[in-house]
Write an enzyme that holds these catalytic residues in place. Sequence first.
Site, PDB file in Angstrom:
ATOM      1  N   CYS A  35      47.121  51.694  46.214  1.00 32.16           N
ATOM      2  CA  CYS A  35      47.974  51.024  47.206  1.00 32.16           C
ATOM      3  C   CYS A  35      48.208  51.855  48.459  1.00 32.16           C
ATOM      4  CB  CYS A  35      49.321  50.698  46.575  1.00 32.16           C
ATOM      5  SG  CYS A  35      50.150  52.199  46.060  1.00 32.16           S
ATOM      6  N   CYS A 104      51.651  52.982  39.229  1.00 29.33           N
ATOM      7  CA  CYS A 104      52.773  53.599  39.937  1.00 29.33           C
ATOM      8  C   CYS A 104      53.421  54.684  39.090  1.00 29.33           C
ATOM      9  CB  CYS A 104      53.809  52.562  40.314  1.00 29.33           C
ATOM     10  SG  CYS A 104      53.099  51.076  41.013  1.00 29.33           S
TER      11      CYS A 104
HETATM   12 FE1  FES Z   1      52.155  51.713  45.434  1.00 33.67          FE
HETATM   13 FE2  FES Z   1      53.475  51.078  43.316  1.00 33.67          FE
HETATM   14  S1  FES Z   1      52.433  49.746  44.626  1.00 33.67           S
HETATM   15  S2  FES Z   1      53.073  53.039  44.045  1.00 33.67           S
END
Ligand code: FES
Length: 125
Positions: A35, A104
């Site tokens: 992400c 995450c």
């Molecule tokens: Fe980036 Fe969770 S979406 S750390």
Amino acid sequence: MGLYSDEVMAHFTHPKHMGKLKEFDAVGKVGNPVCGDVMYIYIKVKDNKIADIGFETMGCAAAIATSSMVTELALGKTLEEAKKITRDDVAKSLNGLPPVKMHCSNLAAEGLRNAIEIYEKKVKG
Ligand code: FES
């Protein structure tokens, strides 16, 4: 039921140990390739234990909640114990994370390990 457990929401809305430490011995940095989010974990070490810990996380709710939880789990532990904290430990302590958010929690565990490794390199030379 929402996407996140109550525990995740509690750590997201009231994170523990958020912010850079004024005095620290090492900082771990980890980026999430999935992400693009970034996390910093600051540690202060005394007598081979995590005496103080703080984090800065530019990321989603799960990234903030897992950062908060990893600092809670690591504080007071020896470096060896803290290094063994896994993403599953973090996720379990938060009463689970949605599968799509497991990466995450990896970030938080990795960030902590990274900080400890940098510290150990510094001490051992
Ligand atoms: Fe980036 Fe969770 S979406 S750390």
